[in-house]
Design an enzyme around this catalytic site. Structure first.
Site, PDB file in Angstrom:
ATOM      1  N   GLU A 144      45.617  36.738  41.996  1.00  0.00           N
ATOM      2  CA  GLU A 144      44.673  37.797  41.662  1.00  0.00           C
ATOM      3  C   GLU A 144      45.425  39.121  41.635  1.00  0.00           C
ATOM      4  O   GLU A 144      45.387  39.886  42.592  1.00  0.00           O
ATOM      5  CB  GLU A 144      43.516  37.852  42.666  1.00  0.00           C
ATOM      6  CG  GLU A 144      42.505  36.716  42.546  1.00  0.00           C
ATOM      7  CD  GLU A 144      42.942  35.456  43.279  1.00  0.00           C
ATOM      8  OE1 GLU A 144      42.260  34.436  43.141  1.00  0.00           O
ATOM      9  OE2 GLU A 144      43.977  35.489  43.979  1.00  0.00           O
ATOM     10  N   SER A 145      46.148  39.361  40.540  1.00  0.00           N
ATOM     11  CA  SER A 145      46.789  40.648  40.239  1.00  0.00           C
ATOM     12  C   SER A 145      48.221  40.791  40.775  1.00  0.00           C
ATOM     13  O   SER A 145      49.028  39.902  40.563  1.00  0.00           O
ATOM     14  CB  SER A 145      45.887  41.823  40.632  1.00  0.00           C
ATOM     15  OG  SER A 145      44.658  41.735  39.936  1.00  0.00           O
ATOM     16  N   CYS A 165      42.026  41.527  42.284  1.00  0.00           N
ATOM     17  CA  CYS A 165      40.761  41.467  41.558  1.00  0.00           C
ATOM     18  C   CYS A 165      39.874  40.369  42.142  1.00  0.00           C
ATOM     19  O   CYS A 165      40.154  39.817  43.201  1.00  0.00           O
ATOM     20  CB  CYS A 165      41.021  41.229  40.073  1.00  0.00           C
ATOM     21  SG  CYS A 165      41.985  39.723  39.738  1.00  0.00           S
ATOM     22  N   SER A 188      48.179  37.838  33.648  1.00  0.00           N
ATOM     23  CA  SER A 188      48.713  38.889  34.524  1.00  0.00           C
ATOM     24  C   SER A 188      50.178  39.115  34.197  1.00  0.00           C
ATOM     25  O   SER A 188      50.916  38.163  33.938  1.00  0.00           O
ATOM     26  CB  SER A 188      48.575  38.499  35.998  1.00  0.00           C
ATOM     27  OG  SER A 188      47.237  38.564  36.431  1.00  0.00           O
ATOM     28  N   HIS A 191      46.517  43.287  33.612  1.00  0.00           N
ATOM     29  CA  HIS A 191      45.695  42.136  33.991  1.00  0.00           C
ATOM     30  C   HIS A 191      44.517  42.030  33.033  1.00  0.00           C
ATOM     31  O   HIS A 191      43.897  43.049  32.695  1.00  0.00           O
ATOM     32  CB  HIS A 191      45.215  42.275  35.436  1.00  0.00           C
ATOM     33  CG  HIS A 191      46.345  42.444  36.400  1.00  0.00           C
ATOM     34  ND1 HIS A 191      47.159  41.401  36.776  1.00  0.00           N
ATOM     35  CD2 HIS A 191      46.850  43.547  37.010  1.00  0.00           C
ATOM     36  CE1 HIS A 191      48.098  41.847  37.591  1.00  0.00           C
ATOM     37  NE2 HIS A 191      47.928  43.152  37.742  1.00  0.00           N
TER      38      HIS A 191
END
Length: 379
Positions: free
Chosen positions: A96-97, A111, A258, A273
């Protein structure tokens, strides 16, 4: 720390991505929580060590072992996928990022429904234990308003709650909400210690985009691209950054993207992203690069993603002529093809300046009435 090449792993999915095709109620929050922390040492005077550091500590966050960063990311409910380094900075692409680590600065961007603030206590411990950095010089925490705050962990459903939590760790803080309370908006929390004047240029550009056209979104899928590098080329992302920039990226399965980038021989970075599901499409771009005019950089990003709406922020200290010039351009000029709905100027306690602006794509004359001014009426 010596330079190293990116270490790739097998393609992985982001959180709950496998549920997307099966569930009509599937939703993923693309808007990130962003934490940037600058550290210092109480043994320094005006940035110079006046005595031996505790236990021979390095005074560099890059000395924190990889397994500690893995464990830190787990606290935020994400994981490291692969890493890349240059002479000045370590870059990690996350599930997540992103995470960036330089000698004195950590940037953690997550995120989805991640719990970014849960990392703060451990981060402060790691900085002191491994690096001898026992002071927090500057803190910045920011995010866009969430499309579905009700799906966030309880702490992140209200920025007031996030402020209260941050105040447990940091003193002399300030907080801002920029933009319309009835539309897209952007929150910022800052805290700073008195410090010697910074003599080098420093700035950050962030662009947060929504409602991209379908032909753009389709490229960020496994159907259109073989892997991350293929997606980077087909989308034109490789042409956004300065020549020679090192990139490592991830194309998720079945969709999502990403990318982290490092400019050689510097602490300049960029990160992108993309959440490409049409019902809640979102893309973000962030950089502190100084090789390309930031106004031109913004136009390159918009040409690539073609969003219906976007907001941008530009931080600048007094020494960044490029950022100050771009702030002035944003204040005086329209962005081609877009209508500016909001612009605000803030001078922070650190004497940095910040410009926030929000834009919607101009509606063609044939479209009649439009709801282009309506943002998410949540939070």
């Amino acid at each position: 720390m010596p330079a190293q090449t990116a270490v790739a792993i097998v393609p992985v999915s982001g959180p709950d991505k496998t549920a997307a095709p099966a569930s009509p109620d599937y939703f993923f929050e693309g808007a990130e929580k962003l934490l940037e922390v600058w550290f210092g040492s109480s043994l320094e005077v005006d940035g110079v060590a006046e005595a031996d550091t505790k236990n021979g500590a390095s005074l560099s966050l890059r000395s924190i072992p990889r397994q500690e960063w893995d464990a830190l990311c787990e606290l935020a409910a994400c994981r490291i996928l692969h890493a890349m380094s240059n002479e000045c900075m370590d870059s990690y692409v996350l599930s997540e990022s992103s995470l960036f680590v330089s000698d004195r600065r950590v940037i953690l961007k997550t995120c989805g429904s991640t719990k970014l603030l849960a990392t703060i206590s451990r981060l402060l411990e790691l900085a002191e234990t491994y690096s001898g950095l026992d002071q927090v010089v500057n803190v910045y925490y920011s995010r866009k308003n969430f499309a579905r705050p009700d799906l966030q962990p309880k702490l992140y459903r209200s920025f007031d709650a996030e402020m209260d939590y941050l105040d447990r760790f940091f003193d002399e803080s300030s907080a801002y909400c920029l933009g319309s309370m009835k539309s897209d908006r952007w929150y910022l929390y800052t805290s700073s210690l008195p410090q010697a004047p910074i003599t080098c240029a420093d700035h950050t550009l962030e662009i947060l985009m929504t409602e991209m056209p379908q032909h753009v979104l389709d490229l960020f899928t496994r159907e259109a691209c073989e892997d991350g590098p293929d997606c980077t080329k087909k989308t034109g992302i490789d042409r956004i950054m300065p020549p020679g920039t090192a990139i490592h990226e991830e194309l998720f399965d079945p969709c999502g993207y990403s990318m982290n980038a490092l400019v050689p021989n510097s602490d300049k970075y960029a990160t992108i992203h993309v959440t490409p599901e049409p019902a809640f499409s979102y893309a973000s771009f962030e950089t502190n690069q100084d090789h390309i005019c930031l106004f031109a950089q913004t136009k390159r990003v918009l040409e690539c993603f073609q969003p219906q709406k976007f907001l941008l922020t530009i931080f600048s200290n007094e020494h960044s002529e490029s950022a100050k010039a771009t702030q002035q351009q944003l204040w005086e000029k329209e962005m081609l093809g877009y209508r500016r709905t909001s612009i605000q100027f803030v001078r922070l306690e650190t004497d940095e300046t910040l410009v926030y602006a929000h834009y919607v794509r101009k509606c063609k004359s044939s479209c009649g009435s439009s709801s282009e001014d309506e943002g998410e009426r949540s939070e």
